[in-house]
Every structure is written in structure tokens, then in C-alpha cells.
Write a protein that holds these residues in place. Structure first.
Motif, PDB file in Angstrom:
ATOM      1  N   PHE A  59       0.900  -1.164   0.095  1.00  0.00           N
ATOM      2  CA  PHE A  59      -0.049  -0.035   0.123  1.00  0.00           C
ATOM      3  C   PHE A  59       0.814   1.180   0.018  1.00  0.00           C
ATOM      4  N   ASN A  60       1.920   1.356   0.923  1.00  0.00           N
ATOM      5  CA  ASN A  60       2.721   2.410   0.937  1.00  0.00           C
ATOM      6  C   ASN A  60       3.513   2.604  -0.453  1.00  0.00           C
ATOM      7  N   PHE A  61       3.978   1.528  -1.092  1.00  0.00           N
ATOM      8  CA  PHE A  61       4.744   1.375  -2.299  1.00  0.00           C
ATOM      9  C   PHE A  61       3.783   2.144  -3.263  1.00  0.00           C
ATOM     10  N   LYS A  62       2.426   1.933  -3.377  1.00  0.00           N
ATOM     11  CA  LYS A  62       1.504   2.536  -4.390  1.00  0.00           C
ATOM     12  C   LYS A  62       1.307   3.896  -3.985  1.00  0.00           C
ATOM     13  N   ILE A  63       1.343   4.366  -2.666  1.00  0.00           N
ATOM     14  CA  ILE A  63       1.283   5.935  -2.651  1.00  0.00           C
ATOM     15  C   ILE A  63       2.438   6.399  -3.082  1.00  0.00           C
ATOM     16  N   LYS A  69       4.414  10.313  -9.595  1.00  0.00           N
ATOM     17  CA  LYS A  69       3.723  10.538 -10.546  1.00  0.00           C
ATOM     18  C   LYS A  69       3.239  11.938 -10.790  1.00  0.00           C
ATOM     19  N   GLN A  70       2.696  12.439  -9.602  1.00  0.00           N
ATOM     20  CA  GLN A  70       2.063  13.694  -9.343  1.00  0.00           C
ATOM     21  C   GLN A  70       3.136  14.925  -9.053  1.00  0.00           C
ATOM     22  N   ASN A  71       4.189  14.333  -8.659  1.00  0.00           N
ATOM     23  CA  ASN A  71       5.369  15.321  -8.367  1.00  0.00           C
ATOM     24  C   ASN A  71       4.758  16.383  -7.206  1.00  0.00           C
ATOM     25  N   ILE A  72       4.513  15.747  -6.206  1.00  0.00           N
ATOM     26  CA  ILE A  72       3.591  16.603  -5.087  1.00  0.00           C
ATOM     27  C   ILE A  72       4.848  16.650  -3.667  1.00  0.00           C
ATOM     28  N   LEU A  73       5.837  15.875  -4.028  1.00  0.00           N
ATOM     29  CA  LEU A  73       6.586  15.972  -2.625  1.00  0.00           C
ATOM     30  C   LEU A  73       6.942  17.234  -1.956  1.00  0.00           C
ATOM     31  N   ASN A  74       6.999  18.282  -2.625  1.00  0.00           N
ATOM     32  CA  ASN A  74       7.299  19.558  -2.049  1.00  0.00           C
ATOM     33  C   ASN A  74       5.896  20.455  -1.723  1.00  0.00           C
ATOM     34  N   ASP A  75       4.805  19.920  -2.439  1.00  0.00           N
ATOM     35  CA  ASP A  75       3.370  20.543  -2.191  1.00  0.00           C
ATOM     36  C   ASP A  75       2.715  19.980  -0.858  1.00  0.00           C
ATOM     37  N   ARG A  76       2.959  20.580   0.256  1.00  0.00           N
ATOM     38  CA  ARG A  76       2.520  20.122   1.415  1.00  0.00           C
ATOM     39  C   ARG A  76       1.096  19.841   1.317  1.00  0.00           C
ATOM     40  N   LEU A  79       0.060  16.950  -0.953  1.00  0.00           N
ATOM     41  CA  LEU A  79       0.592  15.713  -0.255  1.00  0.00           C
ATOM     42  C   LEU A  79      -0.307  15.302   0.749  1.00  0.00           C
ATOM     43  N   GLU A  80      -0.460  16.287   1.690  1.00  0.00           N
ATOM     44  CA  GLU A  80      -1.690  15.615   2.726  1.00  0.00           C
ATOM     45  C   GLU A  80      -2.834  15.223   2.219  1.00  0.00           C
ATOM     46  N   SER A  81      -3.283  15.878   1.196  1.00  0.00           N
ATOM     47  CA  SER A  81      -4.515  15.671   0.536  1.00  0.00           C
ATOM     48  C   SER A  81      -4.767  14.203  -0.030  1.00  0.00           C
ATOM     49  N   LEU A  82      -3.624  13.742  -0.624  1.00  0.00           N
ATOM     50  CA  LEU A  82      -3.229  12.446  -1.090  1.00  0.00           C
ATOM     51  C   LEU A  82      -3.379  11.447   0.084  1.00  0.00           C
ATOM     52  N   LEU A  83      -2.469  11.807   0.911  1.00  0.00           N
ATOM     53  CA  LEU A  83      -2.404  10.653   2.084  1.00  0.00           C
ATOM     54  C   LEU A  83      -3.630  10.656   2.704  1.00  0.00           C
ATOM     55  N   GLU A  85      -6.822  10.816   1.708  1.00  0.00           N
ATOM     56  CA  GLU A  85      -7.446  10.147   0.661  1.00  0.00           C
ATOM     57  C   GLU A  85      -7.307   8.837   0.687  1.00  0.00           C
ATOM     58  N   LYS A  86      -6.112   8.517   0.476  1.00  0.00           N
ATOM     59  CA  LYS A  86      -5.785   6.967   0.297  1.00  0.00           C
ATOM     60  C   LYS A  86      -5.796   6.333   1.699  1.00  0.00           C
ATOM     61  N   TYR A  87      -5.423   6.815   2.814  1.00  0.00           N
ATOM     62  CA  TYR A  87      -5.476   6.057   4.021  1.00  0.00           C
ATOM     63  C   TYR A  87      -6.993   5.900   4.408  1.00  0.00           C
ATOM     64  N   ILE A  88      -7.853   7.132   4.277  1.00  0.00           N
ATOM     65  CA  ILE A  88      -9.202   7.096   4.839  1.00  0.00           C
ATOM     66  C   ILE A  88     -10.144   5.993   4.106  1.00  0.00           C
ATOM     67  N   ASN A  89      -9.690   5.972   2.755  1.00  0.00           N
ATOM     68  CA  ASN A  89     -10.630   5.035   1.916  1.00  0.00           C
ATOM     69  C   ASN A  89     -10.278   3.610   1.785  1.00  0.00           C
ATOM     70  N   TYR A  90      -8.804   3.356   2.496  1.00  0.00           N
ATOM     71  CA  TYR A  90      -8.281   1.745   2.324  1.00  0.00           C
ATOM     72  C   TYR A  90      -8.843   1.010   3.432  1.00  0.00           C
ATOM     73  N   LYS A  91      -9.115  -0.159   2.991  1.00  0.00           N
ATOM     74  CA  LYS A  91      -9.576  -1.183   4.153  1.00  0.00           C
ATOM     75  C   LYS A  91      -8.426  -2.129   3.955  1.00  0.00           C
ATOM     76  N   PHE A  92      -8.057  -2.645   5.038  1.00  0.00           N
ATOM     77  CA  PHE A  92      -6.885  -3.647   4.925  1.00  0.00           C
ATOM     78  C   PHE A  92      -7.589  -4.896   5.150  1.00  0.00           C
ATOM     79  N   THR A  93      -6.913  -6.111   4.713  1.00  0.00           N
ATOM     80  CA  THR A  93      -7.643  -7.259   4.926  1.00  0.00           C
ATOM     81  C   THR A  93      -7.615  -7.830   6.352  1.00  0.00           C
ATOM     82  N   LEU A  94      -8.947  -8.487   6.727  1.00  0.00           N
ATOM     83  CA  LEU A  94      -8.878  -8.804   7.992  1.00  0.00           C
ATOM     84  C   LEU A  94      -8.725 -10.283   8.005  1.00  0.00           C
TER      85      LEU A  94
END
Length: 95
Positions: A59-63, A69-76, A79-83, A85-94
Motif C-alpha cells: 500500500f505504501n509503495f503504491k502511495i 507521478k504527481q510530483n507533489i513531494l514539495n507541495d504540502r 501531499l496531505e490531501s493524497l495521504l 484520501e488514500k488512508y481514509i478510503n483503504y480497508k486492510f484485509t482482516l
């Protein structure tokens, strides 16, 4: 703060080829996935199984791919928005 802890542990053990991968804190395991210019820290509560570790690593590799790809490392803001979105919407396998 995690950067300071990570640097301290790596310096204290004088291991140049090894990276701190996780920190136990109370009821949490903080998993650190290191990339070239940054790392992603994920706090996990409960049992940290091998399956969860592999899933979290993928999951972290995909992030990381999205960040690059979005070249947002220096755009806080982006970057916060992407993180969030990804963490809130992801459901880990139980298990």
C-alpha cells in the motif's frame, strides 16, 4: 520527531546498511517504510501480522508511486490531501 528517533537509533547502533523499520509505542506499532527522499510512517494497533506488514508495504509503495507521478513531494497541501484520501478510503484485509 520520528525523523529524530530514526536517526538516533540508526546512529546508536552504527548500522549504515540497516534502517529502523518499526517502533513500538504503547498499543501501537509504528511501521516506517523508507524511500529515497522520505519515509511513510503508519501506526497500527492490534496484532501486526506478516500478512498485514506485506499489505501495508504494498500500500505504501503504491502511495509512493502516486507521490512521484504527481510530483507533489514539495507541495504540502497536495501531499496531505493524497495521504488522507488514500488512508481514509483503504480497508486492510482482516484475518
Amino acid at each position: 520527531m520520528l525523523t529524530a528517533i530514526k536517526a538516533f537509533v540508526e546512529d546508536a547502533f552504527k548500522e549504515k546498511q540497516h534502517n529502523l523499520q518499526s517502533i513500538e509505542y504503547d498499543l501501537y506499532e509504528i511501521y516506517l517504510h523508507s524511500f529515497h527522499k522520505y519515509y511513510i510512517a503508519s501506526a497500527v494497533s492490534g496484532t501486526f501480522t506478516g500478512r498485514l506488514e506485506n499489505e501495508l508495504e504494498n500500500f505504501n509503495f503504491k502511495i509512493s508511486e502516486d507521490i512521484n507521478k504527481q510530483n507533489i513531494l514539495n507541495d504540502r497541501t497536495a501531499l496531505e490531501s493524497l495521504l488522507l484520501e488514500k488512508y481514509i478510503n483503504y480497508k486492510f484485509t482482516l484475518e
